[in-house]
Design a protein around this motif. Structure first.
Motif, PDB file in Angstrom:
ATOM      1  N   LEU A 173      -8.878  -1.967  12.403  1.00 30.35           N
ATOM      2  CA  LEU A 173      -8.022  -0.823  12.676  1.00 30.35           C
ATOM      3  C   LEU A 173      -6.805  -1.220  13.500  1.00 30.35           C
ATOM      4  O   LEU A 173      -5.721  -0.633  13.351  1.00 30.35           O
ATOM      5  N   VAL A 174      -6.970  -2.208  14.362  1.00 27.85           N
ATOM      6  CA  VAL A 174      -5.821  -2.729  15.103  1.00 27.85           C
ATOM      7  C   VAL A 174      -4.822  -3.368  14.145  1.00 27.85           C
ATOM      8  O   VAL A 174      -3.603  -3.139  14.225  1.00 27.85           O
ATOM      9  N   LEU A 175      -5.330  -4.159  13.199  1.00 35.80           N
ATOM     10  CA  LEU A 175      -4.459  -4.791  12.216  1.00 35.80           C
ATOM     11  C   LEU A 175      -3.759  -3.749  11.353  1.00 35.80           C
ATOM     12  O   LEU A 175      -2.598  -3.926  10.963  1.00 35.80           O
ATOM     13  N   LYS A 176      -4.465  -2.656  11.062  1.00 35.35           N
ATOM     14  CA  LYS A 176      -3.874  -1.566  10.296  1.00 35.35           C
ATOM     15  C   LYS A 176      -2.625  -1.022  10.994  1.00 35.35           C
ATOM     16  O   LYS A 176      -1.637  -0.669  10.350  1.00 35.35           O
ATOM     17  N   ARG A 177      -2.691  -0.951  12.322  1.00 38.62           N
ATOM     18  CA  ARG A 177      -1.549  -0.441  13.079  1.00 38.62           C
ATOM     19  C   ARG A 177      -0.430  -1.463  13.193  1.00 38.62           C
ATOM     20  O   ARG A 177       0.744  -1.098  13.247  1.00 38.62           O
ATOM     21  N   LEU A 178      -0.794  -2.747  13.232  1.00 35.75           N
ATOM     22  CA  LEU A 178       0.193  -3.791  13.509  1.00 35.75           C
ATOM     23  C   LEU A 178       0.861  -4.347  12.265  1.00 35.75           C
ATOM     24  O   LEU A 178       2.053  -4.696  12.300  1.00 35.75           O
ATOM     25  N   LEU A 179       0.108  -4.451  11.180  1.00 34.22           N
ATOM     26  CA  LEU A 179       0.637  -5.085   9.981  1.00 34.22           C
ATOM     27  C   LEU A 179       1.409  -4.094   9.121  1.00 34.22           C
ATOM     28  O   LEU A 179       1.110  -2.893   9.121  1.00 34.22           O
ATOM     29  N   PRO A 180       2.387  -4.585   8.368  1.00 37.72           N
ATOM     30  CA  PRO A 180       3.072  -3.716   7.407  1.00 37.72           C
ATOM     31  C   PRO A 180       2.085  -3.144   6.389  1.00 37.72           C
ATOM     32  O   PRO A 180       1.100  -3.796   6.029  1.00 37.72           O
ATOM     33  N   ASP A 181       2.352  -1.939   5.920  1.00 30.97           N
ATOM     34  CA  ASP A 181       1.444  -1.260   4.999  1.00 30.97           C
ATOM     35  C   ASP A 181       1.171  -2.088   3.751  1.00 30.97           C
ATOM     36  O   ASP A 181       0.045  -2.098   3.236  1.00 30.97           O
ATOM     37  N   ARG A 182       2.187  -2.771   3.236  1.00 33.66           N
ATOM     38  CA  ARG A 182       2.002  -3.527   1.997  1.00 33.66           C
ATOM     39  C   ARG A 182       1.036  -4.697   2.187  1.00 33.66           C
ATOM     40  O   ARG A 182       0.313  -5.058   1.260  1.00 33.66           O
ATOM     41  N   ILE A 183       1.029  -5.282   3.382  1.00 34.41           N
ATOM     42  CA  ILE A 183       0.094  -6.383   3.643  1.00 34.41           C
ATOM     43  C   ILE A 183      -1.330  -5.844   3.722  1.00 34.41           C
ATOM     44  O   ILE A 183      -2.266  -6.437   3.168  1.00 34.41           O
ATOM     45  N   VAL A 184      -1.511  -4.715   4.410  1.00 35.80           N
ATOM     46  CA  VAL A 184      -2.832  -4.095   4.481  1.00 35.80           C
ATOM     47  C   VAL A 184      -3.313  -3.742   3.075  1.00 35.80           C
ATOM     48  O   VAL A 184      -4.475  -3.969   2.718  1.00 35.80           O
ATOM     49  N   GLU A 185      -2.423  -3.200   2.273  1.00 40.54           N
ATOM     50  CA  GLU A 185      -2.752  -2.853   0.898  1.00 40.54           C
ATOM     51  C   GLU A 185      -3.197  -4.080   0.107  1.00 40.54           C
ATOM     52  O   GLU A 185      -4.196  -4.044  -0.629  1.00 40.54           O
ATOM     53  N   SER A 186      -2.486  -5.175   0.271  1.00 42.58           N
ATOM     54  CA  SER A 186      -2.833  -6.408  -0.445  1.00 42.58           C
ATOM     55  C   SER A 186      -4.195  -6.938  -0.021  1.00 42.58           C
ATOM     56  O   SER A 186      -4.984  -7.417  -0.845  1.00 42.58           O
ATOM     57  N   ILE A 187      -4.485  -6.834   1.290  1.00 41.61           N
ATOM     58  CA  ILE A 187      -5.775  -7.298   1.803  1.00 41.61           C
ATOM     59  C   ILE A 187      -6.908  -6.484   1.185  1.00 41.61           C
ATOM     60  O   ILE A 187      -7.930  -7.038   0.740  1.00 41.61           O
ATOM     61  N   LEU A 188      -6.740  -5.167   1.136  1.00 44.16           N
ATOM     62  CA  LEU A 188      -7.780  -4.312   0.575  1.00 44.16           C
ATOM     63  C   LEU A 188      -7.950  -4.534  -0.919  1.00 44.16           C
ATOM     64  O   LEU A 188      -9.079  -4.556  -1.435  1.00 44.16           O
ATOM     65  N   MET A 189      -6.849  -4.712  -1.633  1.00 43.37           N
ATOM     66  CA  MET A 189      -6.942  -4.954  -3.070  1.00 43.37           C
ATOM     67  C   MET A 189      -7.660  -6.265  -3.355  1.00 43.37           C
ATOM     68  O   MET A 189      -8.455  -6.369  -4.294  1.00 43.37           O
TER      69      MET A 189
END
Length: 277
Positions: A256-272
């Motif tokens: 959840l910390v990374l969710k706040r810190l990282l750009p949305d597209r990077i979080v999206e790529s990680i989840l995909m």
């Protein structure tokens, strides 16, 4: 020793299995009187004397109204006090694409996961306020902060609960109402087997949905125990100033910390990548 700022009586929804049952047993172990409810009102194991399990359907207005008032009266009769803490654990999952899931299934999920919380609180909070400080705990999810592919509607119910609890905390603070969300991650419970899968044979999402759900199920089966979540719930219930939200497990707190810190597209790529989408 527990401080018990909200008294000795607890109401738990979804208490016949999984995290709800684990919470009921954990609180009873420390001498709390627990009123547990579920749709069936039945449990496969023998319960201690301090756990009182009965039937209540959180999707039915009459069932909730009658059930909450009956439990309140039982608590007052047995202990001289009403319910000071309500723990909302009732809920189920839907696995499938956002597009393919029928609206009827989505309505059903919201009726239990979201509106079920509102129904119980609507009947119980006026009574709880009459006795003094009160606490509302909602079993949320990391999926209530991060949209999960092929679990979009489940995530939506948990996102909605996050907003609801934030508002309830502010509205009820001067009246002695405290509220918090317990954000659990992958947990080994019957929730996995009971997930309603909506994957149509001819769907363009069939293969990716199947891969994603296989990953979810594997992670849940390898996840921490329901007792781990129950311990976090118990500790939260001892606080006179509980946090807005409490994450279970350091790995999910970091996520959840990374969710706040990282750009949305990077979080999206990680989840995909994680769910093979």
């Amino acid at each position: 020793m527990a401080t018990r700022p909200y008294g000795n009586n607890i109401l738990i929804t979804g208490a016949s299995s999984g995290i709800g049952l684990a919470c009921a047993l954990f609180f009873a172990r420390y001498g709390y009187h627990v009123w547990g409810v579920s749709r069936s009102g039945a449990c496969e194991r023998v319960l201690p004397d301090l756990v009182h399990l009965s039937s209540m359907d959180v999707t039915d207005d009459q069932s909730v109204a009658e059930g909450t008032h009956r439990i309140w009266e039982e608590a007052v009769y047995m202990t001289g006090d009403g319910i000071g803490t309500v723990i909302h654990c009732a809920g189920f999952g839907i696995g499938g694409s956002a597009e393919d899931t029928p609206l009827e299934a989505v309505y059903s999920q919201f009726e239990t996961n979201y509106f079920g919380v509102l129904r119980v609180n609507g009947n119980l909070l006026p009574l709880m306020r009459s006795r003094g400080p009160s606490l509302v705990i909602v079993l949320g999810s990391v999926a209530g902060k991060i949209g999960i592919p092929f679990q979009s509607h489940y995530s939506s119910t948990k996102f909605a609960l996050e907003a609801y609890i934030e508002a309830l905390r502010m509205e009820g603070k001067a009246l002695g109402i405290r509220a918090t969300v317990i954000e659990a991650g992958d947990t080994s419970t019957p929730f996995t087997q009971r997930r309603n899968k909506v994957i149509h044979e001819r769907s363009v999402y069939r293969d990716s949905a199947s891969r994603a759900l296989e990953t979810m199920e594997r992670d849940e089966q390898r996840g921490y125990s329901a007792d781990t979540v129950a311990k976090v719930v118990f500790k939260t219930a001892q606080s006179t100033h509980p946090p807005v939200r409490k994450c279970v497990g350091t790995s999910y707190a970091l996520l959840l910390v990374l969710k706040r810190l990282l750009p949305d597209r990077i979080v999206e790529s990680i989840l995909m990548h994680k769910y093979h989408v």
